[in-house]
Design a protein around this motif. Sequence first.
Motif, PDB file in Angstrom:
ATOM      1  N   GLU A 241       0.829  -1.200   0.000  1.00  0.00           N
ATOM      2  CA  GLU A 241       0.000   0.000   0.000  1.00  0.00           C
ATOM      3  C   GLU A 241       0.867   1.256   0.000  1.00  0.00           C
ATOM      4  N   ASP A 242       0.276   2.339  -0.398  1.00  0.00           N
ATOM      5  CA  ASP A 242       0.806   3.701  -0.240  1.00  0.00           C
ATOM      6  C   ASP A 242       2.103   3.964  -1.000  1.00  0.00           C
ATOM      7  N   GLU A 243       3.189   3.222  -0.693  1.00  0.00           N
ATOM      8  CA  GLU A 243       4.470   3.499  -1.333  1.00  0.00           C
ATOM      9  C   GLU A 243       5.233   2.198  -1.535  1.00  0.00           C
ATOM     10  N   PHE A 244       5.645   1.930  -2.769  1.00  0.00           N
ATOM     11  CA  PHE A 244       6.393   0.716  -3.052  1.00  0.00           C
ATOM     12  C   PHE A 244       7.070   0.843  -4.416  1.00  0.00           C
ATOM     13  N   TYR A 245       7.984  -0.093  -4.698  1.00  0.00           N
ATOM     14  CA  TYR A 245       8.729  -0.094  -5.949  1.00  0.00           C
ATOM     15  C   TYR A 245       8.096  -1.064  -6.944  1.00  0.00           C
ATOM     16  N   CYS A 246       8.175  -0.682  -8.208  1.00  0.00           N
ATOM     17  CA  CYS A 246       7.569  -1.487  -9.266  1.00  0.00           C
ATOM     18  C   CYS A 246       8.515  -1.537 -10.461  1.00  0.00           C
ATOM     19  N   ILE A 247       8.719  -2.735 -11.012  1.00  0.00           N
ATOM     20  CA  ILE A 247       9.508  -2.908 -12.233  1.00  0.00           C
ATOM     21  C   ILE A 247       8.543  -3.035 -13.410  1.00  0.00           C
ATOM     22  N   ARG A 248       8.839  -2.304 -14.475  1.00  0.00           N
ATOM     23  CA  ARG A 248       8.009  -2.360 -15.676  1.00  0.00           C
ATOM     24  C   ARG A 248       8.916  -2.539 -16.892  1.00  0.00           C
ATOM     25  N   TYR A 249       8.489  -3.405 -17.800  1.00  0.00           N
ATOM     26  CA  TYR A 249       9.305  -3.761 -18.953  1.00  0.00           C
ATOM     27  C   TYR A 249       8.763  -3.130 -20.236  1.00  0.00           C
ATOM     28  N   GLY A 250       9.679  -2.700 -21.104  1.00  0.00           N
ATOM     29  CA  GLY A 250       9.291  -2.181 -22.404  1.00  0.00           C
ATOM     30  C   GLY A 250       8.606  -0.832 -22.334  1.00  0.00           C
ATOM     31  N   LYS A 251       7.951  -0.457 -23.434  1.00  0.00           N
ATOM     32  CA  LYS A 251       7.237   0.814 -23.528  1.00  0.00           C
ATOM     33  C   LYS A 251       5.936   0.749 -22.732  1.00  0.00           C
ATOM     34  N   GLN A 252       5.555   1.890 -22.140  1.00  0.00           N
ATOM     35  CA  GLN A 252       4.344   1.931 -21.330  1.00  0.00           C
ATOM     36  C   GLN A 252       3.242   2.698 -22.066  1.00  0.00           C
ATOM     37  N   ASN A 253       2.946   2.272 -23.280  1.00  0.00           N
ATOM     38  CA  ASN A 253       2.000   3.021 -24.103  1.00  0.00           C
ATOM     39  C   ASN A 253       0.710   2.273 -24.397  1.00  0.00           C
ATOM     40  N   ASN A 254       0.526   1.085 -23.847  1.00  0.00           N
ATOM     41  CA  ASN A 254      -0.675   0.302 -24.131  1.00  0.00           C
ATOM     42  C   ASN A 254      -1.691   0.445 -22.998  1.00  0.00           C
ATOM     43  N   VAL A 255      -2.005   1.698 -22.657  1.00  0.00           N
ATOM     44  CA  VAL A 255      -2.917   1.922 -21.531  1.00  0.00           C
ATOM     45  C   VAL A 255      -4.340   1.486 -21.860  1.00  0.00           C
TER      46      VAL A 255
END
Length: 291
Positions: A241-255
């Motif tokens: 909750e509230d604050e944490f780290y996240c790894i994301r791969y590739g482009k972030q354009n498929n919203v």
Amino acid sequence: MRYLAPIFFPVSCLLSIICCLFVTTGCMERTSGVADSLDADTVEIAKGESAPLDSLSKMISQAPMPKAADELFEDFFFNYAANVEVQRARTIFPMVYEDNGLEVLIESKKEWKRESFFMADGYYTILCQDQKQLNMIGDTTTNEARVQKLSFPDNEVKEWLFSRIRGKWCLRSITVKELTEAPDHEFLKFYNTFATDTLHQESYLAPYVTFKGPDPDEDFSTMEGDIMREQWPMFKPWLPEDEFYCIRYGKQNNVASDKRYFFIRGISNGIQTDLVFIRKGKTWELVKVES
């Protein structure tokens, strides 16, 4: 509940972290074009820097990293997070640090201060927008990844952008901006509501949620099947909750994608939870949990 078939199995081993060894060459600085180098036998935490946060960080920081660590981003990143010298060698200088539109240039490694990232938290998360990004997690050809620190109370996201350059993962830039400016901010806002609004959490579930995880009534066993909303309090996993780290791969354009994969991964503590959400009208529903 339509069915829940218990399956007995021994308690799984704690999540193991591949403790890789430091590389002997770093990323090229834009100004000189000459690769930095490290002596694997003499790498130590620089004087004045904080000591490793725990035994895992110390173990990683004291071992040289083989070339194989650059094949998978997460293997590389544990080494990057654990040691300031690796951070300085694998960061491209000069580097732009953009803080809410204000750009600051970090000229050289001498100006770099260690980032501990999620090593002190004991866990991190992975968020994927579609199957393509999902496939990038274990793909040795993946060449771009982002580490984000999400802070919902501060409405802020800090992002470290990494690219693989000539076979080596390197940090290219750091950006800080309001969370509402992030490409996937609508889902992130929903997730924060889902994780924190325990009073109404069941309303964000599909009528039947596919479940695989610990049996609350039987130690050392798992259950697999569909659970109904009213059964959720018995089976719901721990959620950051509230604050944490996240790894994301590739482009972030498929919203526009109607599916989100959200994974929670512990660091040597056995935490492993997979959540799948599906867009339902203007909101989202949890459809699958595996832990």
